[in-house]
Design an enzyme around this catalytic site. Structure first.
Site, PDB file in Angstrom:
ATOM      1  CB  SER A  43      -4.634   5.346  -0.974  1.00 48.53           C
ATOM      2  OG  SER A  43      -3.686   5.183  -2.265  1.00 48.53           O
ATOM      3  CG  ASP A 156      -3.818   8.718  -2.166  1.00 44.53           C
ATOM      4  OD1 ASP A 156      -4.581   8.631  -1.058  1.00 44.53           O
ATOM      5  OD2 ASP A 156      -2.966   8.088  -2.730  1.00 44.53           O
TER       6      ASP A 156
END
Length: 277
Positions: A43, A156
């Site tokens: 991320s 993510d």
């Protein structure tokens, strides 16, 4: 790890805007003479790590420090298909700052971790366009539209692996240092306790839910694969959406890294561990 350790495999965790703390952590490690030989991230950790590996962290830091709330809002391209935000505008702005880069041409090994939402497994980017890797890794489910790449639907990396230490296990470095953006809250960053008699807003509910999931996953991951040194950023240092707070969060990363290194060196000196020449 011992007091002479200098070459580092750096692991940068997920946590949204708290990821600005990664910048301060990197700058402090470099200032203290550490040589970062590889980077793995999920991320926001993948974003900061990739930009550092590309040699453009200073440019990104200077740009991020100038962002105000309105500037952040202007970077959001709203949609209602697969998420609230397309993400094209953000990635486009980063391309303008950094340029198009392929991972295999970076001067140090780099791994971005994403999740194949259909296969329900991690995907490691170690080759290919840097911004495809970053775009996939930052795609917080329901917030960012998933990234379609080579027949996969990617989201993510923090969904399964918020602090991706595994990609660094074969590195021939002195130590592994990880930055955890989901550490326990502390009094220095205490915020007002929500009123239990009223419902929090949608964004606040999502933010607190995300923090709860990520902090739990992080604890499990770190227990299974502890780094040599952990730099802990309290999760109440900032919400995942507060991208207008770069100066403050960068400084928190710097301070926490300085404190963690001092504590580690003090422990090593007290134990009288031998140094590597």
């Amino acid at each position: 790890m011992n007091a002479a350790a200098k070459t580092v495999s750096l692991v940068l965790g997920s946590g949204g805007a708290r990821g600005y703390a990664h910048i301060g952590a990197i700058e402090e490690l470099l200032a203290q003479g550490f040589d970062i030989r590889s980077v793995a991230g999920a991320s926001m950790g993948a974003l900061i790590g990739g930009i550092y590996a590309a040699g453009r962290l200073d440019d990104y830091r200077d740009w991020a420090r100038g962002l105000q709330k309105f500037d952040v809002l202007r970077l959001l391209d709203w949609t209602f298909r697969g998420g609230l935000i397309k993400g094209d505008r953000i990635i486009g702005r980063l391309r303008e700052l950094i340029g198009d880069v392929r991972i295999e041409t970076l001067p140090i090994p780099y791994t971005a971790v994403a999740v194949d939402i259909l296969a329900q497994r991690e995907v490691w980017f170690t080759r290919g366009p840097l911004f495809d890797a970053i775009r996939a890794s930052i795609a917080i489910p329901t917030v960012f539209r998933p990234h379609h790449y080579e027949g996969r639907v990617l989201v993510d990396g923090g969904l399964l692996n918020p602090v991706p230490i595994t990609p660094t296990l074969r590195d021939l470095t002195d130590c592994t240092i990880a930055v955890d953006l989901n550490a326990a809250p502390d009094d220095a960053h205490a915020t007002a306790v929500p009123d239990a008699s009223t419902d929090p807003g949608l964004l606040e509910t999502f933010a607190r839910s995300l923090d709860a999931v990520q902090s739990t996953l992080t604890r499990y991951r770190l227990a299974a694969q502890p780094p040599d040194l952990l730099i802990a950023i309290p999760r109440n240092a900032g919400a995942f959406y507060e991208f207008h707070r770069a100066p403050e969060l960068i400084e928190i990363g710097r301070e926490r890294t300085r404190a963690a290194l001092a504590q580690w060196r003090g422990r090593v000196n007290a134990e009288g561990a031998p140094e590597v020449s």
